[in-house]
Design a protein around this motif. Structure first.
Motif, PDB file in Angstrom:
ATOM      1  N   GLU A   2       0.742  -1.184  -0.037  1.00 48.07           N
ATOM      2  CA  GLU A   2      -0.114  -0.095  -0.003  1.00 48.07           C
ATOM      3  C   GLU A   2       0.842   1.211  -0.095  1.00 48.07           C
ATOM      4  O   GLU A   2       0.483   2.262  -0.579  1.00 48.07           O
ATOM      5  CB  GLU A   2      -0.937   0.080   0.968  1.00 48.07           C
ATOM      6  N   LYS A   5       2.068   1.880  -3.352  1.00 48.03           N
ATOM      7  CA  LYS A   5       1.393   2.268  -4.379  1.00 48.03           C
ATOM      8  C   LYS A   5       1.388   4.149  -4.142  1.00 48.03           C
ATOM      9  O   LYS A   5       0.977   4.715  -5.046  1.00 48.03           O
ATOM     10  CB  LYS A   5       0.071   1.696  -4.086  1.00 48.03           C
ATOM     11  N   GLU A   6       1.058   4.238  -2.783  1.00 43.76           N
ATOM     12  CA  GLU A   6       0.889   5.668  -2.446  1.00 43.76           C
ATOM     13  C   GLU A   6       2.094   6.585  -2.949  1.00 43.76           C
ATOM     14  O   GLU A   6       1.902   7.614  -3.493  1.00 43.76           O
ATOM     15  CB  GLU A   6       0.620   5.906  -1.251  1.00 43.76           C
ATOM     16  N   LEU A  10       4.765   1.259  -7.770  1.00 39.76           N
ATOM     17  CA  LEU A  10       4.546  -0.079  -8.357  1.00 39.76           C
ATOM     18  C   LEU A  10       4.038   0.341  -9.667  1.00 39.76           C
ATOM     19  O   LEU A  10       3.823   1.042 -10.217  1.00 39.76           O
ATOM     20  CB  LEU A  10       3.152  -0.617  -7.578  1.00 39.76           C
ATOM     21  N   THR A  11       4.469  -1.083 -10.190  1.00 40.70           N
ATOM     22  CA  THR A  11       3.990  -1.354 -11.793  1.00 40.70           C
ATOM     23  C   THR A  11       2.629  -1.360 -11.863  1.00 40.70           C
ATOM     24  O   THR A  11       1.779  -1.555 -11.077  1.00 40.70           O
ATOM     25  CB  THR A  11       4.750  -2.420 -12.255  1.00 40.70           C
ATOM     26  N   GLU A  12       1.853  -1.396 -13.350  1.00 46.49           N
ATOM     27  CA  GLU A  12       0.567  -1.294 -13.356  1.00 46.49           C
ATOM     28  C   GLU A  12       0.121  -3.086 -13.083  1.00 46.49           C
ATOM     29  O   GLU A  12      -0.946  -2.920 -12.512  1.00 46.49           O
ATOM     30  CB  GLU A  12       0.129  -1.114 -14.932  1.00 46.49           C
ATOM     31  N   GLU A  14       1.402  -4.808 -10.740  1.00 49.66           N
ATOM     32  CA  GLU A  14       1.509  -5.081  -9.219  1.00 49.66           C
ATOM     33  C   GLU A  14       0.283  -4.213  -8.733  1.00 49.66           C
ATOM     34  O   GLU A  14      -0.334  -4.780  -7.887  1.00 49.66           O
ATOM     35  CB  GLU A  14       2.603  -4.413  -8.676  1.00 49.66           C
ATOM     36  N   GLU A  15       0.012  -2.970  -9.061  1.00 55.14           N
ATOM     37  CA  GLU A  15      -1.392  -2.486  -8.695  1.00 55.14           C
ATOM     38  C   GLU A  15      -2.522  -3.230  -9.003  1.00 55.14           C
ATOM     39  O   GLU A  15      -3.579  -3.263  -8.171  1.00 55.14           O
ATOM     40  CB  GLU A  15      -1.481  -1.179  -9.580  1.00 55.14           C
ATOM     41  N   LEU A  18      -2.370  -6.276  -6.761  1.00 50.97           N
ATOM     42  CA  LEU A  18      -2.954  -5.536  -5.186  1.00 50.97           C
ATOM     43  C   LEU A  18      -4.552  -5.513  -5.309  1.00 50.97           C
ATOM     44  O   LEU A  18      -5.082  -5.779  -4.309  1.00 50.97           O
ATOM     45  CB  LEU A  18      -2.232  -4.227  -5.132  1.00 50.97           C
ATOM     46  N   ALA A  19      -4.969  -4.704  -6.193  1.00 56.72           N
ATOM     47  CA  ALA A  19      -6.316  -4.753  -6.170  1.00 56.72           C
ATOM     48  C   ALA A  19      -7.102  -6.007  -6.235  1.00 56.72           C
ATOM     49  O   ALA A  19      -8.315  -6.144  -5.566  1.00 56.72           O
ATOM     50  CB  ALA A  19      -6.774  -3.845  -7.630  1.00 56.72           C
ATOM     51  N   ARG A  22      -6.964  -7.425  -2.560  1.00 59.48           N
ATOM     52  CA  ARG A  22      -7.629  -6.779  -1.427  1.00 59.48           C
ATOM     53  C   ARG A  22      -8.807  -7.255  -0.911  1.00 59.48           C
ATOM     54  O   ARG A  22      -8.899  -7.312   0.225  1.00 59.48           O
ATOM     55  CB  ARG A  22      -7.865  -5.202  -1.768  1.00 59.48           C
TER      56      ARG A  22
END
Length: 54
Positions: A2, A5-6, A10-12, A14-15, A18-19, A22
């Motif tokens: 997290e 990401k903020e 992060l790469t796309e 990885e994002e 993560l999504a 979650r």
């Protein structure tokens, strides 16, 4: 992750991962809390239940 990401580290892919994770993490946390509550209740009721069975 997290925090990364903020910070935009992060790469796309990885994002997206993560999504995807979650909701699973939230479900696991709810299950963990439910189990902890149930175990606590069972420990509290255990002497009562054992005395009833005798």
């Amino acid at each position: 992750m997290e925090e990364l990401k903020e910070q935009g580290l992060l790469t796309e892919a990885e994002e997206a991962e993560l999504a995807e994770l979650r909701p699973k993490a939230q479900q696991w946390q709810k299950q963990k809390e439910y189990n902890a509550k149930r175990n606590q209740e069972e420990r509290l009721l255990s002497p009562v239940l054992w005395s009833w069975r005798r």
